[in-house]
Write a protein that holds these residues in place. Structure first.
Motif, short mmCIF file in Angstrom:
data_model
loop_
_atom_site.label_atom_id
_atom_site.label_comp_id
_atom_site.label_asym_id
_atom_site.label_seq_id
_atom_site.Cartn_x
_atom_site.Cartn_y
_atom_site.Cartn_z
N ALA A 15 0.82 -1.21 0.00
CA ALA A 15 0.00 0.00 0.00
C ALA A 15 0.85 1.27 0.00
O ALA A 15 0.46 2.29 -0.55
CB ALA A 15 -0.93 0.01 1.21
N ASN A 16 2.03 1.19 0.58
CA ASN A 16 2.91 2.35 0.67
C ASN A 16 3.99 2.39 -0.40
O ASN A 16 4.84 3.28 -0.38
CB ASN A 16 3.54 2.41 2.07
N ASP A 17 3.96 1.47 -1.34
CA ASP A 17 4.97 1.40 -2.40
C ASP A 17 4.56 2.33 -3.54
O ASP A 17 3.81 1.95 -4.44
CB ASP A 17 5.12 -0.03 -2.91
N LEU A 18 5.03 3.56 -3.50
CA LEU A 18 4.64 4.54 -4.52
C LEU A 18 5.30 4.28 -5.87
O LEU A 18 4.91 4.89 -6.87
CB LEU A 18 4.98 5.95 -4.02
N ASP A 19 6.28 3.40 -5.92
CA ASP A 19 6.92 3.06 -7.19
C ASP A 19 6.20 1.91 -7.89
O ASP A 19 6.52 1.58 -9.03
CB ASP A 19 8.39 2.69 -6.98
N GLU A 20 5.20 1.32 -7.25
CA GLU A 20 4.43 0.23 -7.83
C GLU A 20 3.59 0.82 -8.97
O GLU A 20 2.77 1.71 -8.75
CB GLU A 20 3.53 -0.41 -6.77
N PRO A 21 3.81 0.35 -10.21
CA PRO A 21 3.09 0.94 -11.36
C PRO A 21 1.58 0.75 -11.32
O PRO A 21 0.86 1.49 -11.96
CB PRO A 21 3.70 0.24 -12.57
N ARG A 22 1.09 -0.22 -10.57
CA ARG A 22 -0.35 -0.46 -10.49
C ARG A 22 -0.99 0.27 -9.32
O ARG A 22 -2.20 0.16 -9.11
CB ARG A 22 -0.64 -1.96 -10.37
N ALA A 23 -0.21 1.04 -8.58
CA ALA A 23 -0.72 1.71 -7.39
C ALA A 23 -1.71 2.80 -7.77
O ALA A 23 -1.59 3.46 -8.80
CB ALA A 23 0.44 2.32 -6.60
N LEU A 24 -2.70 2.99 -6.92
CA LEU A 24 -3.65 4.08 -7.11
C LEU A 24 -2.99 5.38 -6.73
O LEU A 24 -2.12 5.42 -5.86
CB LEU A 24 -4.88 3.86 -6.23
N ILE A 25 -3.40 6.44 -7.36
CA ILE A 25 -2.86 7.76 -7.06
C ILE A 25 -3.91 8.50 -6.24
O ILE A 25 -5.06 8.64 -6.67
CB ILE A 25 -2.54 8.52 -8.35
N ALA A 26 -3.52 8.95 -5.08
CA ALA A 26 -4.45 9.66 -4.20
C ALA A 26 -4.82 11.01 -4.81
O ALA A 26 -4.00 11.68 -5.42
CB ALA A 26 -3.80 9.87 -2.83
N VAL A 27 -6.08 11.37 -4.65
CA VAL A 27 -6.56 12.67 -5.11
C VAL A 27 -7.29 13.34 -3.96
O VAL A 27 -7.67 12.70 -2.99
CB VAL A 27 -7.50 12.55 -6.33
N SER A 28 -7.50 14.62 -4.10
CA SER A 28 -8.21 15.35 -3.04
C SER A 28 -9.69 14.97 -3.04
O SER A 28 -10.23 14.51 -4.05
CB SER A 28 -8.08 16.86 -3.27
N ALA A 29 -10.33 15.19 -1.92
CA ALA A 29 -11.76 14.90 -1.82
C ALA A 29 -12.53 15.77 -2.80
O ALA A 29 -13.49 15.31 -3.44
CB ALA A 29 -12.24 15.15 -0.39
N LYS A 30 -12.12 17.01 -2.98
CA LYS A 30 -12.79 17.93 -3.91
C LYS A 30 -12.71 17.38 -5.34
O LYS A 30 -13.70 17.37 -6.07
CB LYS A 30 -12.14 19.31 -3.85
N SER A 31 -11.54 16.91 -5.72
CA SER A 31 -11.37 16.34 -7.06
C SER A 31 -12.24 15.10 -7.24
O SER A 31 -12.88 14.91 -8.28
CB SER A 31 -9.89 15.99 -7.28
#
Length: 62
Positions: A15-31
């Protein structure tokens, strides 16, 4: 081996592996809320490289 068999530590590491190509990208609640009542074609990411590979199956441009 599926993730159902992973330990809590393995799940956290994934979950914390930001280099994982299949990882979800966090967005703001507004977005996230801004796409609530729109068709999927209206809220696809502007950067084509970030679009889901399932988009063409829905008849959308990848």
């Amino acid at each position: 081996m599926g993730c159902a068999e992973w330990t809590a530590a393995e799940r956290q590491a994934y979950a914390n592996d930001l280099d994982e190509p299949r990882a979800l990208i966090a967005v703001s609640a507004k977005s996230n809320r801004s796409k609530a009542d729109k068709d999927i074609a209206e809220w696809l990411p502007p950067a084509v490289g970030y679009r889901c590979t399932g988009s063409p199956r829905r008849g959308l441009s990848p």
